[in-house]
Design a protein around this motif. Structure first.
Motif, PDB file in Angstrom:
ATOM      1  N   UNK A  88       0.823  -1.205   0.000  1.00 57.57           N
ATOM      2  CA  UNK A  88       0.000   0.000   0.000  1.00 57.57           C
ATOM      3  C   UNK A  88       0.861   1.261   0.000  1.00 57.57           C
ATOM      4  N   UNK A  89       2.099   1.144   0.467  1.00 56.70           N
ATOM      5  CA  UNK A  89       2.991   2.303   0.564  1.00 56.70           C
ATOM      6  C   UNK A  89       3.791   2.556  -0.711  1.00 56.70           C
ATOM      7  N   UNK A  90       4.057   1.498  -1.468  1.00 58.00           N
ATOM      8  CA  UNK A  90       4.895   1.610  -2.657  1.00 58.00           C
ATOM      9  C   UNK A  90       4.248   0.884  -3.834  1.00 58.00           C
ATOM     10  N   UNK A  91       4.593   1.317  -5.033  1.00 55.26           N
ATOM     11  CA  UNK A  91       4.133   0.629  -6.238  1.00 55.26           C
ATOM     12  C   UNK A  91       5.020  -0.597  -6.477  1.00 55.26           C
ATOM     13  N   UNK A  92       4.576  -1.453  -7.373  1.00 57.31           N
ATOM     14  CA  UNK A  92       5.371  -2.621  -7.761  1.00 57.31           C
ATOM     15  C   UNK A  92       6.753  -2.195  -8.257  1.00 57.31           C
ATOM     16  N   UNK A  93       6.796  -1.186  -9.114  1.00 58.56           N
ATOM     17  CA  UNK A  93       8.069  -0.718  -9.668  1.00 58.56           C
ATOM     18  C   UNK A  93       8.980  -0.148  -8.586  1.00 58.56           C
ATOM     19  N   UNK A  94       8.403   0.565  -7.622  1.00 55.31           N
ATOM     20  CA  UNK A  94       9.216   1.115  -6.533  1.00 55.31           C
ATOM     21  C   UNK A  94       9.795   0.005  -5.658  1.00 55.31           C
ATOM     22  N   UNK A  95       8.980  -0.993  -5.340  1.00 54.61           N
ATOM     23  CA  UNK A  95       9.477  -2.105  -4.517  1.00 54.61           C
ATOM     24  C   UNK A  95      10.578  -2.854  -5.253  1.00 54.61           C
ATOM     25  N   UNK A  96      10.386  -3.106  -6.554  1.00 55.39           N
ATOM     26  CA  UNK A  96      11.425  -3.791  -7.337  1.00 55.39           C
ATOM     27  C   UNK A  96      12.717  -2.979  -7.298  1.00 55.39           C
ATOM     28  N   UNK A  97      12.625  -1.679  -7.465  1.00 55.88           N
ATOM     29  CA  UNK A  97      13.808  -0.826  -7.421  1.00 55.88           C
ATOM     30  C   UNK A  97      14.509  -0.881  -6.077  1.00 55.88           C
ATOM     31  N   UNK A  98      13.743  -0.881  -5.003  1.00 54.09           N
ATOM     32  CA  UNK A  98      14.326  -0.956  -3.662  1.00 54.09           C
ATOM     33  C   UNK A  98      15.034  -2.295  -3.467  1.00 54.09           C
TER      34      UNK A  98
END
Length: 156
Positions: A88-98
């Motif tokens: 809920x805090x991050x998008x799929x792309x943001x989580x993958x980047x992290x």
């Protein structure tokens, strides 16, 4: 005999296509910290991703993060944020980047860059104090990154 050879050729072609779709650690494209496309071209397995998150021999995410969904896993850390609600805090792309390289999003992060192989010093077979050489792969395989992502996306 020919059907067997054709079957083997089909399997080889499929395997080659899958491995060709994998993005090398140095070739991952970031957009403001996010990685929009899969680094394997294959959907992640959330069951395997859960194992990687919990396992001290794999991702060991629990060493730094608490995770309300894993009350059975002992010794959860408190360095990083609770993983509950991460989707809920991050998008799929943001989580993958992290996961791939947390330093792109969080410059001073303690989080390991799980799919990075250059530009930092890390212990390997023996701690040398020098940058890792080409014999060191990423901490997680590309598919493991996608698996962890698939699991984290279940945490809403």
């Amino acid at each position: 005999m020919k059907p067997a050879i054709l079957g083997m050729a089909a399997i080889f072609a499929a395997t080659t296509a899958l491995s060709a779709a994998e993005v090398a650690p140095g070739d991952v494209v970031f957009d403001e910290g996010a990685v929009a496309t899969s680094i394997t071209g294959v959907a992640g397995d959330p069951v395997n991703g859960r194992m990687v998150v919990a396992s001290k021999k794999h991702g060991n995410c629990i060493a730094c993060h608490t995770n309300d969904e894993m009350p059975d896993v002992a010794f959860q850390g408190e360095i990083g944020p609770n993983l509950a609600g991460v989707a809920d805090r991050y998008t799929e792309a943001q989580i993958r980047g992290i996961l791939v390289n947390a330093d792109v999003t969080f410059e001073e992060s303690f989080m390991p860059s799980f799919y990075r192989v250059d530009g930092y010093i890390r212990p390997g077979k023996r701690y040398t104090g020098k940058e890792a050489d080409e014999t060191f792969g990423p901490l997680l395989a590309a598919q493991e990154v996608e698996d962890v992502l698939a699991y984290l996306l279940t945490l809403k």
